[in-house]
Motif scaffolding. Structure first.
Motif, mmCIF file in Angstrom:
data_model
loop_
_atom_site.group_PDB
_atom_site.id
_atom_site.type_symbol
_atom_site.label_atom_id
_atom_site.label_comp_id
_atom_site.label_asym_id
_atom_site.label_seq_id
_atom_site.Cartn_x
_atom_site.Cartn_y
_atom_site.Cartn_z
ATOM 1 N N MET A 1 0.848 -1.168 0.000
ATOM 2 C CA MET A 1 0.000 0.000 0.000
ATOM 3 C C MET A 1 0.895 1.232 0.000
ATOM 4 S SD MET A 1 -2.796 0.808 2.817
ATOM 5 C CE MET A 1 -2.824 2.242 3.750
ATOM 6 N N CYS A 2 0.790 2.051 -0.981
ATOM 7 C CA CYS A 2 1.586 3.269 -1.082
ATOM 8 C C CYS A 2 0.640 4.452 -1.001
ATOM 9 C CB CYS A 2 2.363 3.300 -2.394
ATOM 10 S SG CYS A 2 3.485 4.684 -2.506
ATOM 11 N N VAL A 3 0.956 5.372 -0.095
ATOM 12 C CA VAL A 3 0.072 6.511 0.125
ATOM 13 C C VAL A 3 0.832 7.778 -0.195
ATOM 14 C CG1 VAL A 3 -1.277 7.754 1.816
ATOM 15 C CG2 VAL A 3 -1.160 5.279 1.926
ATOM 16 N N THR A 4 0.289 8.592 -1.045
ATOM 17 C CA THR A 4 0.856 9.892 -1.350
ATOM 18 C C THR A 4 0.051 10.928 -0.598
ATOM 19 O OG1 THR A 4 1.479 9.167 -3.540
ATOM 20 C CG2 THR A 4 1.416 11.531 -3.164
ATOM 21 N N ALA A 5 0.748 11.743 0.174
ATOM 22 C CA ALA A 5 0.070 12.756 0.968
ATOM 23 C C ALA A 5 0.064 14.056 0.188
ATOM 24 C CB ALA A 5 0.782 12.945 2.295
ATOM 25 N N LYS B 1 4.018 -5.654 5.134
ATOM 26 C CA LYS B 1 3.227 -6.767 5.675
ATOM 27 C C LYS B 1 3.511 -7.017 7.152
ATOM 28 C CE LYS B 1 2.804 -9.305 1.358
ATOM 29 N NZ LYS B 1 3.124 -10.555 0.665
ATOM 30 N N ASN B 2 4.747 -6.776 7.583
ATOM 31 C CA ASN B 2 5.111 -7.041 8.978
ATOM 32 C C ASN B 2 4.765 -5.881 9.911
ATOM 33 O OD1 ASN B 2 7.039 -5.168 8.262
ATOM 34 N ND2 ASN B 2 8.795 -6.456 8.724
ATOM 35 N N GLY B 3 4.114 -4.835 9.409
ATOM 36 C CA GLY B 3 3.690 -3.710 10.242
ATOM 37 C C GLY B 3 4.633 -2.526 10.228
ATOM 38 N N ASP B 4 5.790 -2.661 9.597
ATOM 39 C CA ASP B 4 6.725 -1.544 9.487
ATOM 40 C C ASP B 4 6.180 -0.509 8.511
ATOM 41 O OD1 ASP B 4 8.340 -3.030 11.116
ATOM 42 O OD2 ASP B 4 9.831 -3.496 9.573
ATOM 43 N N VAL B 5 6.598 0.735 8.695
ATOM 44 C CA VAL B 5 6.229 1.816 7.781
ATOM 45 C C VAL B 5 7.504 2.307 7.111
ATOM 46 C CG1 VAL B 5 5.281 4.137 7.572
ATOM 47 C CG2 VAL B 5 4.245 2.509 9.158
ATOM 48 N N GLU B 6 7.553 2.215 5.792
ATOM 49 C CA GLU B 6 8.701 2.691 5.029
ATOM 50 C C GLU B 6 8.355 4.055 4.455
ATOM 51 O OE1 GLU B 6 11.618 1.245 1.435
ATOM 52 O OE2 GLU B 6 9.597 0.432 1.553
ATOM 53 N N MET B 7 9.173 5.063 4.780
ATOM 54 C CA MET B 7 8.964 6.415 4.254
ATOM 55 C C MET B 7 9.879 6.623 3.058
ATOM 56 S SD MET B 7 8.583 8.629 7.728
ATOM 57 C CE MET B 7 10.077 7.995 8.446
ATOM 58 N N GLY C 1 10.480 8.846 -4.126
ATOM 59 C CA GLY C 1 10.675 7.471 -4.541
ATOM 60 C C GLY C 1 11.865 6.761 -3.949
ATOM 61 N N ARG C 2 12.697 7.465 -3.186
ATOM 62 C CA ARG C 2 13.882 6.849 -2.592
ATOM 63 C C ARG C 2 13.643 6.633 -1.100
ATOM 64 N NH1 ARG C 2 19.082 9.779 -5.312
ATOM 65 N NH2 ARG C 2 18.554 9.220 -7.445
ATOM 66 N N PRO C 3 14.150 5.527 -0.547
ATOM 67 C CA PRO C 3 13.950 5.263 0.886
ATOM 68 C C PRO C 3 14.525 6.384 1.746
ATOM 69 C CG PRO C 3 14.855 3.341 -0.229
ATOM 70 C CD PRO C 3 14.878 4.468 -1.222
ATOM 71 N N ALA C 4 13.716 6.835 2.719
ATOM 72 C CA ALA C 4 14.163 7.901 3.607
ATOM 73 C C ALA C 4 14.156 7.457 5.063
ATOM 74 C CB ALA C 4 13.264 9.130 3.441
ATOM 75 N N GLY C 5 13.478 6.376 5.374
ATOM 76 C CA GLY C 5 13.459 5.889 6.740
ATOM 77 C C GLY C 5 12.444 4.788 6.922
ATOM 78 N N VAL C 6 12.621 4.021 8.006
ATOM 79 C CA VAL C 6 11.707 2.937 8.338
ATOM 80 C C VAL C 6 11.315 3.086 9.799
ATOM 81 C CG1 VAL C 6 11.436 0.435 8.530
ATOM 82 C CG2 VAL C 6 12.772 1.390 6.664
ATOM 83 N N LEU C 7 10.025 2.970 10.063
ATOM 84 C CA LEU C 7 9.516 3.016 11.429
ATOM 85 C C LEU C 7 9.017 1.625 11.792
ATOM 86 C CD1 LEU C 7 7.443 6.305 11.158
ATOM 87 C CD2 LEU C 7 9.758 6.040 12.032
ATOM 88 N N ARG C 8 9.345 1.182 13.006
ATOM 89 C CA ARG C 8 8.961 -0.157 13.439
ATOM 90 C C ARG C 8 8.237 -0.091 14.783
ATOM 91 N NH1 ARG C 8 14.100 -0.742 11.125
ATOM 92 N NH2 ARG C 8 14.109 -2.237 9.432
#
Length: 86
Positions: A1-5, A25-31, A35-42
């Protein structure tokens, strides 16, 4: 699921933009930033983010969490005597 704010604050020129996030799927949020990875929240941080993103401006929230956030003093700092020769 990709959400554009997409905010309605198009008139604000210093507002952060280009941030999206994906719920893994594991509940992490990838920011992502442009289009480039900026951070992951767990864990609890990811759960808190999902609640806060509904109540706050998503672009500013992701900018703060990734550290890509302007504080509004860049022009003032550039003109400070200590930084004039740089």
């Amino acid at each position: 699921m990709c959400v554009t704010a997409a905010g309605n604050d198009a008139a604000v020129t210093n507002a952060p933009d280009g941030f999206t996030y994906r719920l893994r799927k594991n509940g992490d949020v990838e920011m992502l930033h442009h289009g480039r990875p900026a951070g992951v929240l767990r864990g609890a941080t990811a759960a808190r983010f999902l609640v806060d993103v509904e109540n706050e401006d998503p672009q500013e929230l992701m900018a703060r969490l990734t550290g890509n956030y302007r504080h509004g003093n860049e022009r003032t700092a550039k003109n400070h005597p200590r930084n004039r020769g740089r």
